[in-house]
Design an enzyme around this catalytic site. Sequence first.
Site, PDB file in Angstrom:
ATOM      1  N   ASP A 101       7.522  53.629 -21.813  1.00 37.75           N
ATOM      2  CA  ASP A 101       8.285  54.656 -22.553  1.00 37.75           C
ATOM      3  C   ASP A 101       7.458  55.770 -23.183  1.00 37.75           C
ATOM      4  O   ASP A 101       8.017  56.741 -23.680  1.00 37.75           O
ATOM      5  CB  ASP A 101       9.135  54.054 -23.697  1.00 37.75           C
ATOM      6  CG  ASP A 101      10.229  53.137 -23.180  1.00 37.75           C
ATOM      7  OD1 ASP A 101      10.416  53.063 -21.950  1.00 37.75           O
ATOM      8  OD2 ASP A 101      10.884  52.500 -24.008  1.00 37.75           O
ATOM      9  N   ASP A 134      16.301  43.456 -27.123  1.00 43.82           N
ATOM     10  CA  ASP A 134      15.769  44.827 -27.145  1.00 43.82           C
ATOM     11  C   ASP A 134      15.706  45.394 -28.561  1.00 43.82           C
ATOM     12  O   ASP A 134      15.063  46.429 -28.781  1.00 43.82           O
ATOM     13  CB  ASP A 134      16.655  45.763 -26.313  1.00 43.82           C
ATOM     14  CG  ASP A 134      16.691  45.384 -24.852  1.00 43.82           C
ATOM     15  OD1 ASP A 134      15.629  45.063 -24.297  1.00 43.82           O
ATOM     16  OD2 ASP A 134      17.797  45.404 -24.263  1.00 43.82           O
TER      17      ASP A 134
HETATM   18  C1  BGC Z   1       9.475  44.456 -27.952  1.00 41.00           C
HETATM   19  C2  BGC Z   1       8.249  43.585 -27.778  1.00 41.00           C
HETATM   20  C3  BGC Z   1       8.584  42.416 -26.859  1.00 41.00           C
HETATM   21  C4  BGC Z   1       9.142  42.940 -25.556  1.00 41.00           C
HETATM   22  C5  BGC Z   1       9.492  41.859 -24.570  1.00 41.00           C
HETATM   23  C6  BGC Z   1      10.024  44.868 -26.619  1.00 41.00           C
HETATM   24  O1  BGC Z   1      11.217  45.544 -26.792  1.00 41.00           O
HETATM   25  O2  BGC Z   1       9.159  45.557 -28.738  1.00 41.00           O
HETATM   26  O3  BGC Z   1       7.826  43.116 -29.026  1.00 41.00           O
HETATM   27  O4  BGC Z   1       7.437  41.644 -26.628  1.00 41.00           O
HETATM   28  O5  BGC Z   1      10.277  43.745 -25.800  1.00 41.00           O
HETATM   29  O6  BGC Z   1      10.619  41.149 -24.925  1.00 41.00           O
END
Ligand code: BGC
Length: 574
Positions: free
Chosen positions: A288, A512
């Site tokens: 991103d 998320d």
């Molecule tokens: C989070 C991370 C997480 C990843 C995988 C992201 O949205 O910010 O902390 O490890 O998702 O689930």
Amino acid sequence: MSRSRTAILAALALVAGASGTALAVVPGDPGIAAVPCTVDYQVQNQWSTGFTANVTVTNLSAAKTSWSVKWAYAGNQQITNGWNAKISQSGTAVTAANESYNGALANGGSVSFGFQASYSGGNALPTTFTLDGVTCNVDGGTGGPTDPGPTDPGTPSTRVDNPYAGAKVYVNPEWSAKAAAEPGGSRVSGQPTGVWLDRIAAIEGVGDGMGLRDHLDAALAQKGSGEEVVQLVVYDLPGRDCAALASNGELGPTEIGRYKSEFIDPIAAILADSKYASLRIVTTIEIDSLPNLVTNVGSRPTATAACDTMKANGNYVKGVGYALNKLGAIPNVYNYIDAGHHGWLGWDDNFAPSAQLFYEAANAEGATVDDVHGFITNTANYSALKENNFTIGDSVAGKSVRESKWVDWNRYVDELSYAQGFRNQLVTAGFRSAIGMLIDTSRNGWGGSARPAGPGATTSVDTYVDGGRFDRRIHIGNWCNQAGAGLGERPQAAPATGIDAYVWMKPPGESDGSSSAIPNDEGKGFDRMCDPTYTGNPRNGNNPSGALGDAPVSGHWFPAQFQQLMQNAYPPLP
Ligand code: BGC
């Protein structure tokens, strides 16, 4: 679009049929027959009606006193003048023959020539080249089962072309245990998923959790005598997640020094340990980040102050360049840069500028394009892999699909066409012609009872697209814990032309973002795009968020989401 793709596929099929399967040699791999020659075709400059290109031919068979290189264009490219070769064109077929002064071509020798050409529409790269009638290599063929992919004469590495080919992929025991503990979860708990290095503490392991060495040791144990890919997500840039709040991180916008010394350097030191040299380590670099610097800055209605800051201070570009350079120096690391998804970068305003920015980052802080093995799209997103019920070229009731509310003038309707199209754009921007793409299919299956069985009604372009689309989101800009989503294609190697693998980089079942504010020590904020009652912002066209309720902080286990993803899996689970 579909015309040029068909032409490329046809060209690949033809070559595979003519010369069997051994089209290319991977440097350092003695098991594959050598090619007689390689061709490196590089677009140098491109503007809306023309381009210049440079072609380097390397002769790997007996010495020659004269030579002639041929290729064909899929589009309407027309060469207007050339240098250092006599270039002629008949229809789409191009012949470049030596000048009197450069006919001698030793075994192992190279010759370069250049030209200027006009074009309109797309400038797809030629896929097949011959030297004196013998096929050299197939640029861009990093995918299909009949196509072992090209070699790139400029790549000083023993890396294989597609790290996923012929390899197992690491199953993260921590994710696997969570999945297996859910009712029905054993149907997927054996799948490989990404290991997220999402904070400095993740290197040693958060709490009792596994650290990077623990994962690599476990990967060695899973490897046995075969090949093993380990998938890491490198995700801790300063000022992370500048257009949202749910994945804000621990480093402030200016903390590039800490990013380098406390995050990238220790990761690089571990990956460089000779103990791990036999693993194929795939990294997803900073999801991103760079796309945000194209779409969410300046005078765009979607701009945020945080993204303006990160653009102005250069720390995303520097951080990505630094990571590519340090990790790319390790011979068994394969860097894939995050390239958003079609519902983000598929518009003309975003497409070429993103490729250019990626190129800039790939040349920052000592990095070069040789540090980039490829790109990954749709990481942690929900964009459908393939919309079968309509294409970008369809028109209904006098209107193009591009005019529908859903597509909204995008050039792409799904991830596969986007990933393949963007791959070409990246090569045009200066990346190696051998780059491969990954697509995260962890949550883009869109099966279940809401999946359309066929095309929508042809009453209007909107009924047609909305009735037929697999992607059931309210708006394509929605990204948080989407209601109705399902697991997508299971992870697999070389599923399509130009695609190294479908992967589950986002571990299904991990949130998320939280649906309401939850205090935490991870730097995570509360983004209302994760709140099911939110009515949106300019980045999702002011539509409802479409998020599931009761979600925990991003990255935390979210059983209800995991159940829904299994329920709506496509292909369905047994
Ligand atoms: C989070 C991370 C997480 C990843 C995988 C992201 O949205 O910010 O902390 O490890 O998702 O689930």
